[in-house]
Design an enzyme around this catalytic site. Structure first.
Site, PDB file in Angstrom:
ATOM      1  N   ASN A 164       5.754  -6.701  -8.027  1.00 47.77           N
ATOM      2  CA  ASN A 164       4.901  -7.227  -9.103  1.00 47.77           C
ATOM      3  C   ASN A 164       5.695  -7.305 -10.413  1.00 47.77           C
ATOM      4  O   ASN A 164       6.869  -6.982 -10.443  1.00 47.77           O
ATOM      5  CB  ASN A 164       3.651  -6.347  -9.253  1.00 47.77           C
ATOM      6  CG  ASN A 164       4.020  -4.913  -9.543  1.00 47.77           C
ATOM      7  OD1 ASN A 164       4.594  -4.601 -10.578  1.00 47.77           O
ATOM      8  ND2 ASN A 164       3.717  -4.025  -8.608  1.00 47.77           N
ATOM      9  N   ASP A 173      -0.365  -1.990  -3.560  1.00 47.59           N
ATOM     10  CA  ASP A 173      -1.484  -1.452  -2.773  1.00 47.59           C
ATOM     11  C   ASP A 173      -1.306  -1.721  -1.278  1.00 47.59           C
ATOM     12  O   ASP A 173      -1.934  -1.072  -0.448  1.00 47.59           O
ATOM     13  CB  ASP A 173      -2.798  -2.077  -3.252  1.00 47.59           C
ATOM     14  CG  ASP A 173      -3.189  -1.550  -4.633  1.00 47.59           C
ATOM     15  OD1 ASP A 173      -2.959  -0.351  -4.886  1.00 47.59           O
ATOM     16  OD2 ASP A 173      -3.701  -2.336  -5.463  1.00 47.59           O
ATOM     17  N   LYS A 202      17.269 -10.301   8.851  1.00 48.62           N
ATOM     18  CA  LYS A 202      16.585 -11.327   8.070  1.00 48.62           C
ATOM     19  C   LYS A 202      15.712 -12.192   8.992  1.00 48.62           C
ATOM     20  O   LYS A 202      16.173 -12.646  10.046  1.00 48.62           O
ATOM     21  CB  LYS A 202      17.639 -12.196   7.369  1.00 48.62           C
ATOM     22  CG  LYS A 202      17.028 -13.223   6.467  1.00 48.62           C
ATOM     23  CD  LYS A 202      18.099 -14.086   5.814  1.00 48.62           C
ATOM     24  CE  LYS A 202      17.459 -15.338   5.276  1.00 48.62           C
ATOM     25  NZ  LYS A 202      18.435 -16.348   4.926  1.00 48.62           N
ATOM     26  N   PHE A 257      -3.525   4.728 -14.877  1.00 54.54           N
ATOM     27  CA  PHE A 257      -3.630   3.469 -15.609  1.00 54.54           C
ATOM     28  C   PHE A 257      -4.546   2.535 -14.831  1.00 54.54           C
ATOM     29  O   PHE A 257      -4.651   2.638 -13.607  1.00 54.54           O
ATOM     30  CB  PHE A 257      -2.247   2.832 -15.768  1.00 54.54           C
ATOM     31  CG  PHE A 257      -1.527   3.335 -16.986  1.00 54.54           C
ATOM     32  CD1 PHE A 257      -1.088   4.647 -17.051  1.00 54.54           C
ATOM     33  CD2 PHE A 257      -1.317   2.508 -18.069  1.00 54.54           C
ATOM     34  CE1 PHE A 257      -0.444   5.129 -18.180  1.00 54.54           C
ATOM     35  CE2 PHE A 257      -0.676   2.962 -19.210  1.00 54.54           C
ATOM     36  CZ  PHE A 257      -0.243   4.269 -19.268  1.00 54.54           C
ATOM     37  N   LYS A 305     -12.384   4.379 -11.566  1.00 53.15           N
ATOM     38  CA  LYS A 305     -11.070   4.974 -11.230  1.00 53.15           C
ATOM     39  C   LYS A 305     -10.989   6.422 -11.697  1.00 53.15           C
ATOM     40  O   LYS A 305     -10.438   7.283 -11.010  1.00 53.15           O
ATOM     41  CB  LYS A 305      -9.935   4.139 -11.828  1.00 53.15           C
ATOM     42  CG  LYS A 305      -9.705   2.882 -11.015  1.00 53.15           C
ATOM     43  CD  LYS A 305      -8.677   1.928 -11.567  1.00 53.15           C
ATOM     44  CE  LYS A 305      -8.797   0.624 -10.765  1.00 53.15           C
ATOM     45  NZ  LYS A 305      -7.951  -0.428 -11.239  1.00 53.15           N
ATOM     46  N   LYS A 336     -10.534   8.877  -8.560  1.00 52.04           N
ATOM     47  CA  LYS A 336      -9.190   9.450  -8.422  1.00 52.04           C
ATOM     48  C   LYS A 336      -9.089  10.833  -9.053  1.00 52.04           C
ATOM     49  O   LYS A 336      -8.010  11.407  -9.125  1.00 52.04           O
ATOM     50  CB  LYS A 336      -8.165   8.504  -9.044  1.00 52.04           C
ATOM     51  CG  LYS A 336      -8.266   7.088  -8.466  1.00 52.04           C
ATOM     52  CD  LYS A 336      -6.995   6.317  -8.602  1.00 52.04           C
ATOM     53  CE  LYS A 336      -7.186   4.899  -8.101  1.00 52.04           C
ATOM     54  NZ  LYS A 336      -5.925   4.244  -7.809  1.00 52.04           N
TER      55      LYS A 336
END
Ligand code: CTP
Length: 407
Positions: A211, A280, A290, A324, A338, A342
């Site tokens: 990301n 995730d 490959k 976060f 969250k 969590k």
């Protein structure tokens, strides 16, 4: 007190430039990191090479000589500094600064700076007494700049009077006591684990899923925790930025590696701050060779990775746990979910779609959601200032738990 402090020394053109060279040497000997910008006139007195050798850093002279393609030099230098010192400061540079002129590397950098600025004027006694110089100095005082008054004595122009740049030893002493005052460290004796950056989930030896996280927020938090005296373990995915001085950097690639590393330090941690953007999902199969393209579409089967924050929440004893939440909608609702799910003590939430917030930028706009139900909405701030706020909150959570610095 000066150890690892980042001092940006801006040297303008006067005969006292030789003292700035001695000052650079003394600051480096005292353990400071020193970067130097020379004005064009300063270069007429001493060459950049002298300052490069003494500071052991490259010297900046030209706003448009961008040595590192990843950053804009004057912004990067301005952000880097803990203290900016203009020594010697000529009447000309003082006038430019007082009027917001940005026509060289020093004045441009200083307009971009938020660090404390000290000006050490050095000039002929009559110049120093001139109403124009006095007026400009008073404008700079209004901006919050501090001054190292020139001392009296023999001046290079033959006059005896006020105008000599203060002796380097004295300036080092002033800097030392400045940082000593600044040094009410809140996290001495504490271990803070910070995760940062993205993770990479391998598809095959040449491809991965990842990301846009750059690690800037997590690295700023690690730096601030270190500044507050903590032992900082920074567990980072692949990023392009240097680690703050003095932190224990552990580089990882995948979410699984990050999980294993964080778990290893969890028992001994007082605080864990999970800034990392952990994938995730990961490919169900990682190929050793490959994968060659085939005709038609391809499908990659993905499986869930471990939710590290969730796992830490399950095993929490007396650690402060910070997570976060990067959202694009329903910020408050998702952040609160969250926080509970969590078992975190604090969730730092931001809407990554808002300009000035999220990945890659130097600023962030966050809201802090505390377990107590308190919500702290912060305006747009530099990531460094957001880091300060987060560490302040962490410190107060530690105090609530009866864990003061050194306890
Ligand atoms: N996190 C983690 N391990 C994961 C994924 C996320 O520890 N595998 C942590 C992040 O470091 C961050 C917080 O969890 O502190 C983000 O919460 P999460 O619910 O996972 O948010 P997203 O990844 O954005 O997922 P979603 O909104 O889809 O639930």
């Amino acid at each position: 007190m000066i150890m690892d402090k980042k001092i940006l020394l801006c040297v303008t053109g006067g005969i006292a430039v030789y003292k700035a060279a001695a000052l650079t040497s003394k600051l480096v000997q005292a353990g400071a990191q020193v970067k130097v910008i020379l004005s064009e006139s300063a270069e007429k007195f001493v060459t950049p090479l002298t300052f490069q050798a003494l500071s052991r850093n490259e010297v900046f002279t030209d706003t448009f000589d961008e040595k590192n393609p990843h950053v804009i030099a004057h912004i990067d230098l301005a952000d880097w500094a803990d203290l900016i010192l203009v020594a010697p400061a000529t009447a000309n540079t003082i006038a430019k600064l007082a009027n917001g002129i940005a026509d060289n590397m020093i004045t441009t950098t200083m307009l971009a700076a938020t660090a404390p600025v000290w000006i050490a004027p050095a000039m002929n006694v009559h110049m120093y007494d001139h109403p124009a110089v006095k007026k400009n100095l008073s404008i700079l005082a209004e901006y919050g700049y501090q001054f190292i008054e020139p001392s009296e004595g023999y001046l290079a122009c033959g006059y005896v009077g006020k105008g000599r740049l203060e002796e380097p030893e004295k300036i080092v002493e002033l800097i030392r006591s400045f940082f000593a005052k600044d040094e009410r460290k809140q996290l001495i004796g504490k271990t803070v684990v910070v995760t940062a950056g993205p993770t990479r989930e391998k598809i095959d030896p040449v491809r991965f899923i990842s990301n846009h996280s750059t690690g800037k927020m997590g690295f700023a938090i690690a730096e601030e925790a270190k500044r507050q005296g903590a032992h900082v373990v920074l567990v980072s995915g692949p990023v392009q930025i240097p680690a703050p001085a003095g932190v224990e950097l552990i580089k990882v690639e995948s979410g699984e590696e990050m999980y294993n590393t964080v778990i290893k330090f969890y028992e001994s941690a007082d605080v864990v701050i999970k800034t990392a953007a952990v994938a995730d999902y990961r490919p169900k199969i990682t190929y050793d060779q490959k994968v060659k393209k085939q005709t038609g579409d391809a499908v990659i089967d993905l499986e869930r990775t471990k939710d590290i924050l969730f796992e830490l929440g399950q095993r929490k004893k007396n650690q402060v746990l910070v997570g976060f939440a990067a959202e694009t909608e329903n910020l408050e609702e998702y952040a609160r979910i969250k926080l509970t799910k969590k078992n975190a003590d604090l969730i730092v939430a931001n809407n990554v779609k808002t300009a000035g917030a999220g990945f890659g930028t130097d600023t962030n706009i966050v809201t802090l959601f505390k377990r107590s139900g308190a919500v702290i909405e912060l305006p747009v701030m530099s990531k460094k200032d957001v880091a300060k706020k987060i560490i302040e909150e962490v410190t107060s959570l530690l105090k609530d738990m009866g864990k003061n610095a050194n306890s």
